[in-house]
Write an enzyme that holds these catalytic residues in place. Structure first.
Site, short mmCIF file in Angstrom:
data_model
loop_
_atom_site.label_atom_id
_atom_site.label_comp_id
_atom_site.label_asym_id
_atom_site.label_seq_id
_atom_site.Cartn_x
_atom_site.Cartn_y
_atom_site.Cartn_z
N GLU A 101 5.66 5.86 10.31
CA GLU A 101 6.15 4.61 10.25
C GLU A 101 7.11 4.16 10.90
O GLU A 101 8.37 4.90 10.63
CB GLU A 101 5.70 3.93 8.79
N CYS A 114 13.96 1.73 11.87
CA CYS A 114 13.99 2.27 10.45
C CYS A 114 13.19 3.24 10.76
O CYS A 114 12.24 3.10 10.99
CB CYS A 114 13.65 1.56 9.55
N CYS A 121 5.40 12.79 1.88
CA CYS A 121 6.87 13.05 1.42
C CYS A 121 6.71 14.02 0.17
O CYS A 121 6.24 13.91 -0.42
CB CYS A 121 7.80 12.34 1.10
N CYS A 125 8.16 10.66 -5.27
CA CYS A 125 8.61 8.98 -6.12
C CYS A 125 7.64 7.75 -6.67
O CYS A 125 6.53 8.19 -6.01
CB CYS A 125 10.27 8.76 -5.83
N CYS A 128 6.76 4.47 -4.74
CA CYS A 128 7.35 4.73 -4.26
C CYS A 128 5.41 5.26 -2.66
O CYS A 128 5.29 6.07 -3.35
CB CYS A 128 7.76 6.22 -3.08
N GLY A 172 9.51 9.94 4.10
CA GLY A 172 10.06 10.64 4.20
C GLY A 172 11.54 11.07 3.69
O GLY A 172 12.37 10.64 3.28
N GLU A 173 11.65 12.69 3.60
CA GLU A 173 13.35 13.04 2.59
C GLU A 173 14.05 13.27 4.32
O GLU A 173 13.72 14.55 4.11
CB GLU A 173 13.01 13.70 1.29
N SER A 227 19.87 7.13 -2.95
CA SER A 227 19.25 6.66 -4.10
C SER A 227 18.46 7.51 -5.41
O SER A 227 18.54 7.88 -5.61
CB SER A 227 17.56 6.91 -3.44
N LEU A 228 19.64 5.89 -5.90
CA LEU A 228 20.28 6.64 -7.57
C LEU A 228 18.43 5.80 -8.50
O LEU A 228 18.18 6.32 -8.94
CB LEU A 228 21.40 5.72 -8.32
N HIS A 229 18.59 4.83 -8.50
CA HIS A 229 17.39 3.95 -8.87
C HIS A 229 17.46 3.94 -11.13
O HIS A 229 16.78 2.97 -11.81
CB HIS A 229 16.46 4.25 -9.05
N ASN A 303 9.59 -3.63 -3.83
CA ASN A 303 8.19 -3.12 -3.47
C ASN A 303 6.92 -3.12 -3.66
O ASN A 303 6.55 -1.69 -3.87
CB ASN A 303 8.33 -3.16 -2.33
N CYS A 346 7.49 0.51 2.45
CA CYS A 346 7.62 1.66 3.60
C CYS A 346 6.29 2.70 2.69
O CYS A 346 6.14 2.86 1.81
CB CYS A 346 9.28 2.27 2.44
N1 SAH Z 1 13.47 9.98 1.16
C1 SAH Z 1 14.57 9.37 1.60
C2 SAH Z 1 14.37 7.93 2.99
C3 SAH Z 1 12.88 7.14 2.74
S1 SAH Z 1 13.12 6.12 0.97
C4 SAH Z 1 15.38 8.25 0.18
O1 SAH Z 1 13.86 7.99 -1.18
O2 SAH Z 1 16.42 8.00 0.37
C5 SAH Z 1 13.76 4.77 1.49
C6 SAH Z 1 13.94 3.37 0.40
O3 SAH Z 1 13.23 3.28 -0.08
C7 SAH Z 1 14.85 5.15 -0.80
O4 SAH Z 1 16.14 4.50 -1.78
C8 SAH Z 1 13.72 4.38 -2.37
O5 SAH Z 1 13.85 5.04 -3.34
C9 SAH Z 1 13.00 3.10 -1.64
N2 SAH Z 1 11.75 2.70 -2.13
C10 SAH Z 1 11.06 3.33 -1.45
N3 SAH Z 1 9.56 2.69 -1.99
C11 SAH Z 1 10.45 1.65 -2.35
C12 SAH Z 1 9.38 0.37 -2.84
N4 SAH Z 1 8.16 0.31 -3.27
N5 SAH Z 1 9.54 -0.47 -3.27
C13 SAH Z 1 11.27 -0.65 -2.86
N6 SAH Z 1 12.31 0.59 -2.40
C14 SAH Z 1 10.64 2.01 -2.22
FE1 SF4 Z 2 10.35 10.22 -0.62
FE2 SF4 Z 2 12.30 8.26 -0.26
FE3 SF4 Z 2 9.36 7.81 -0.82
FE4 SF4 Z 2 11.11 9.88 -2.77
S1 SF4 Z 2 11.12 7.59 -1.94
S2 SF4 Z 2 8.66 9.99 -2.15
S3 SF4 Z 2 11.89 10.87 -1.46
S4 SF4 Z 2 10.36 8.35 0.59
#
Ligand code: SAH
Ligand code: SF4
Length: 372
Positions: A101, A114, A121, A125, A128, A172-173, A227-229, A303, A346
């Protein structure tokens, strides 16, 4: 090992010069070809009539479709436009059939793309959609570059000014695919090509500590988003399995090192999930964790995704969270993702793109979710 150079778009400027010289063509022609490929975003320079004859011959015999350096021209297999025409999400099919995407988004004068850096990935997580599908493969530099060019062509065709900002926040990361990502960014920032400003590029990572340290040591001129969370290891490991490998203390130490080495602020991502990490207590613990770190926090309501039973909190919870951060002197922004449809977050467009499912629709423009 397979040849890392498989398309015209994998080549940096000096790689292109080397290719031309190896074929007995003056390297002075690199500028015209690189300019056509990147600055003009011409998807097939073999058709150009404005090249000098030796360059034309080389392109037609080395860099036309079907040849070793054929252009990277991912097929657009689905698109989601926004109602105001300013946001456009693409599902792109790569040469081997994998799909990724790309989103072109923004407001006049500051368009952002983006980009994805991997198919799938490996980080898993739990909330995601990309993590839920698992790892497929790394993208080559040309496959990352080509996404920016798809966005650029789209913006120009729609009569907008060109691309100014990039965020590596798609599938992806990025730091798991470090070398290809850095090569792609070098190509995209080349002044003879698309000429993007490094300070307008943000790389988002889930927290790969050695790669953050490497970025700091190499003084890469891009913005870093982490990305901390969660602010405790138990909570973070439950959401982000990578935390078991590099727990918070190591991650924050690497972030401080990054601050010191580069003088740059770090953008911390915090996806707000109702009842999981959205309470005042979480905000207090986040503020304590970030003490002494040059930080900006991006708060992003979750999301929802199919395999994770979580919900975004009410707006008031986000505002209360932000107030606590502000009281501790930590700047933050709430990034609304309201523009993203349920199947268009995403990684979700690809996950939902099964035969027979309609994917076109409309949604208001989301804001870039990270960076300045
Ligand atoms: N892998 C990298 C970059 C891609 S994800 C990373 O994790 O940072 C980009 C961002 O989208 C990250 O901060 C991730 O935690 C967030 N993200 C992923 N899925 C999401 C969702 N369902 N709702 C909100 N944020 C999300
Ligand atoms: Fe990969 Fe980023 Fe999604 Fe985590 S949030 S699975 S690192 S794309």
């Amino acid at each position: 090992m397979s040849d890392p150079i498989q398309s015209l778009h994998d080549l940096r400027f000096h790689d292109l010069e080397t290719e031309l010289e190896a074929a007995g063509v003056s390297k002075s022609h690199a500028r015209a070809l690189f300019g056509a490929t990147h600055r003009l975003a011409d998807p097939n320079p073999a058709d150009r009539t404005d090249f000098p004859p030796p360059l034309r011959r080389w392109v037609q015999t080395h860099a036309a479709p079907g040849q070793r350096l054929s252009p990277e021209t991912p097929e657009i297999t689905a698109e989601i436009p926004s109602m105001d025409g300013l946001t456009h999400k693409f599902l792109l099919k790569l040469r081997d059939g994998q799909t990724v995407e790309t989103v072109a988004m923004g407001y006049p004068g500051r368009f952002t793309a983006c980009l994805s850096t991997q198919a799938g990935c490996a980080m898993g997580c739990v909330f995601c959609a990309t993590g839920q599908m698992g790892f497929v493969r790394h993208l080559r530099p040309g496959e990352i570059v080509a996404q920016a060019l798809v966005a650029q062509r789209h913006l120009r065709a729609a009569g907008h000014s060109g691309l100014r900002n990039l965020v590596l926040m798609g599938m992806g990361e990025p730091l798991h695919n470090y070398d290809s990502v850095m090569q792609a960014l070098e190509i995209l920032c080349d002044t003879r090509g698309l000429n993007l400003g490094p300070s307008r590029i943000s790389i988002s990572t889930v927290g790969l500590v050695p790669a953050i340290r490497r970025m700091a040591e190499e003084k890469r001129p891009y913005h870093l988003a982490v990305s901390l969370h969660a602010a405790s290891d138990a909570e973070r490991s439950a959401l982000l399995p990578v935390n078991q490998r590099w727990p918070l203390a190591e991650l924050l130490e690497a972030c401080r090192f990054y601050n010191q080495q580069t003088g740059q602020r770090i953008f911390f991502g915090w996806t707000l999930i109702e009842g999981i990490n959205d309470s005042p207590d979480h905000a207090i613990r986040l503020a304590a964790l970030l003490e002494g770190v040059n930080a900006h926090v991006n708060l992003i309501p979750l999301n929802p995704t199919p395999a994770f039973h979580g919900a975004p909190p009410e707006d008031a919870a986000g505002r209360a969270f932000q107030k606590i951060l502000r009281a501790s002197g930590i700047p933050s922004t709430i990034r609304q993702r309201r523009g993203i449809d349920v199947d268009a977050g995403c990684g979700q467009l690809r996950a939902e793109r099964r035969p027979g499912k309609a994917v076109s629709g409309s949604s208001p423009a989301p804001e870039p979710v990270t960076g300045p």
